[in-house]
Scaffold this active site. Structure first.
Site, mmCIF file in Angstrom:
data_model
loop_
_atom_site.group_PDB
_atom_site.id
_atom_site.type_symbol
_atom_site.label_atom_id
_atom_site.label_comp_id
_atom_site.label_asym_id
_atom_site.label_seq_id
_atom_site.Cartn_x
_atom_site.Cartn_y
_atom_site.Cartn_z
ATOM 1 N N SER A 34 0.711 -1.294 0.124
ATOM 2 C CA SER A 34 0.060 -0.099 -0.001
ATOM 3 C C SER A 34 0.663 1.256 0.112
ATOM 4 O O SER A 34 0.401 2.372 -0.185
ATOM 5 C CB SER A 34 -0.921 0.061 1.251
ATOM 6 O OG SER A 34 -1.991 -0.914 0.752
ATOM 7 N N LYS A 46 0.333 3.371 -2.837
ATOM 8 C CA LYS A 46 -1.008 4.204 -2.932
ATOM 9 C C LYS A 46 -0.556 5.703 -2.974
ATOM 10 O O LYS A 46 -1.234 6.589 -3.659
ATOM 11 C CB LYS A 46 -1.975 3.801 -1.915
ATOM 12 C CG LYS A 46 -2.649 2.573 -2.025
ATOM 13 C CD LYS A 46 -3.411 2.233 -0.812
ATOM 14 C CE LYS A 46 -3.859 0.965 -0.910
ATOM 15 N NZ LYS A 46 -4.747 0.374 0.231
ATOM 16 N N TYR A 56 -3.657 -2.433 -10.258
ATOM 17 C CA TYR A 56 -3.652 -2.375 -8.934
ATOM 18 C C TYR A 56 -2.717 -3.341 -8.266
ATOM 19 O O TYR A 56 -1.962 -2.936 -7.233
ATOM 20 C CB TYR A 56 -5.196 -2.330 -8.118
ATOM 21 C CG TYR A 56 -5.086 -2.215 -6.654
ATOM 22 C CD1 TYR A 56 -4.908 -0.954 -5.894
ATOM 23 C CD2 TYR A 56 -5.390 -3.651 -5.843
ATOM 24 C CE1 TYR A 56 -4.754 -0.927 -4.595
ATOM 25 C CE2 TYR A 56 -5.253 -3.383 -4.383
ATOM 26 C CZ TYR A 56 -5.166 -2.274 -3.794
ATOM 27 O OH TYR A 56 -4.915 -2.182 -2.561
ATOM 28 N N TYR A 97 -4.558 3.251 8.224
ATOM 29 C CA TYR A 97 -6.060 2.815 8.303
ATOM 30 C C TYR A 97 -6.563 3.074 9.712
ATOM 31 O O TYR A 97 -6.248 4.418 10.182
ATOM 32 C CB TYR A 97 -5.802 1.259 8.056
ATOM 33 C CG TYR A 97 -5.100 0.842 7.155
ATOM 34 C CD1 TYR A 97 -5.575 1.156 5.615
ATOM 35 C CD2 TYR A 97 -4.017 0.130 6.823
ATOM 36 C CE1 TYR A 97 -4.853 0.957 4.541
ATOM 37 C CE2 TYR A 97 -3.312 -0.048 5.661
ATOM 38 C CZ TYR A 97 -3.887 0.293 4.606
ATOM 39 O OH TYR A 97 -3.236 -0.129 3.449
ATOM 40 N N VAL A 107 0.930 -3.845 3.732
ATOM 41 C CA VAL A 107 1.220 -4.912 4.385
ATOM 42 C C VAL A 107 2.375 -5.875 4.214
ATOM 43 O O VAL A 107 2.677 -7.049 4.798
ATOM 44 C CB VAL A 107 -0.040 -5.788 4.315
ATOM 45 C CG1 VAL A 107 -1.326 -5.242 4.829
ATOM 46 C CG2 VAL A 107 -0.301 -5.989 2.569
#
Ligand code: GLU
Length: 304
Positions: free
Chosen positions: A63, A66, A188, A240, A258
């Protein structure tokens, strides 16, 4: 400031903590990673680098990617993006579906999976070859061509992408995804599979520590204002449902993945990357957060 000494001390302190946390295993290829690898790297905007431990080992950035895709999209479409994705912390896990129905398919922020899918969808509208464009951008930011997709990780994630597919189709039902969902998932999963070292990651985030200017090339990547906004989103949404706790303990904008990596930065000074694959219950690197908390405490500098 002797950053090498600072990270040496922290590395040894943190390495002797009790072993806790598990590697992410919902992506089968990530479960094979040696869980006890641990590296720290710092890159400063004046061109110095420091590292210790496994800071030159490649790992799956997941992530953290992102933040790259968001920068690429913001650079082109700016504030139009906020019609399709919000800017508020979600307080929910990274792959949660719960808010989407109540909020008409508009994800809370660009760093939860739903929001990142919207960003990648917009990126696909901007580039004919999005996978190549992402790699090119990351290489330019890191100042090296030695950065690739890990095809094994990408295929492994694609095979187990039921939750992300669900998010994609659900948002498409609200007309908030333009492209074919399978094609979107392919891009993605590739962006998440990018393999980088801590050193490369620290260097590649210097443009956000340098008010949008890539210090390697002096090229403007984002305006000062857009760079500020990206950092604000990393501070409020980068971890998160642990984002508040991270801001409280560490006091730096950052982004986790992760794969066990975390990138964080102090505008005007440096970027720091930490990698340790054992994750806490929120999906963030356990030792990564311990390291960064000690880092801002020991040097007495944070963004506050
Ligand atoms: N590729 C992961 C997923 O979509 C990214 C999650 C993360 O790193 O937090 O599930």
């Amino acid at each position: 400031m002797d950053y090498q000494q600072v990270i040496n001390n922290i590395y040894h302190e943190v390495k002797s903590l009790p072993v806790v946390g598990e590697v992410a295993d919902y992506i089968p290829a990530l479960a094979n990673v040696d869980p006890d690898q641990f590296g720290i790297a710092i890159a400063t905007i004046d061109g110095q680098t420091f590292g210790i431990g496994d800071y030159q080992c490649k790992f799956s950035i997941q992530s953290i990617s992102k933040a790259f895709t968001l920068s690429m999209v913001i650079r082109h479409i700016g504030s139009q993006l906020w019609e399709y994705v919000g800017k508020e912390p979600s307080g929910t896990p990274f792959n949660s579906l719960v808010q989407l129905e109540r909020e008409n398919g508009i994800p809370r922020n660009p760093f939860i999976n739903a929001g990142a899918l919207v960003v990648t969808d917009k990126l696909m509208n901007l580039y004919t070859h999005p996978k190549e464009a992402i790699l090119e951008f990351v290489r330019e930011m890191a100042g090296t061509d030695d950065i690739y997709y890990d095809k094994t990780v990408a295929q492994s994630e694609l095979k187990c992408a039921n939750r992300n597919q669900a998010l994609g189709y659900f948002m498409k039902s609200f007309n908030n995804i333009d492209n074919d969902v399978d094609a979107l998932l392919d891009v993605y999963c590739h962006q998440c599979s990018i393999s980088m070292t801590c050193e490369e990651l620290a260097k590649s985030f210097l443009f956000l520590a340098n008010h949008g200017i890539n210090p390697h090339s002096q090229k403007e990547i984002l305006s000062v204002s857009r760079s500020k906004r990206l950092n604000a989103l990393m501070l409020t949404c980068g971890f998160y449902d642990e984002s508040g706790e991270f801001a409280f303990r560490v006091g730096m904008p950052g982004k986790s993945g992760v794969g066990g990596g975390i990138i964080a930065l102090i505008p005007g000074q440096l970027a720091i990357a930490v990698w340790s694959p054992r994750l806490n219950k929120y999906g963030n690197s356990y030792l990564g957060i311990e390291t960064l908390e000690r880092f801002t405490t020991d040097i007495g500098i944070s963004i506050f």
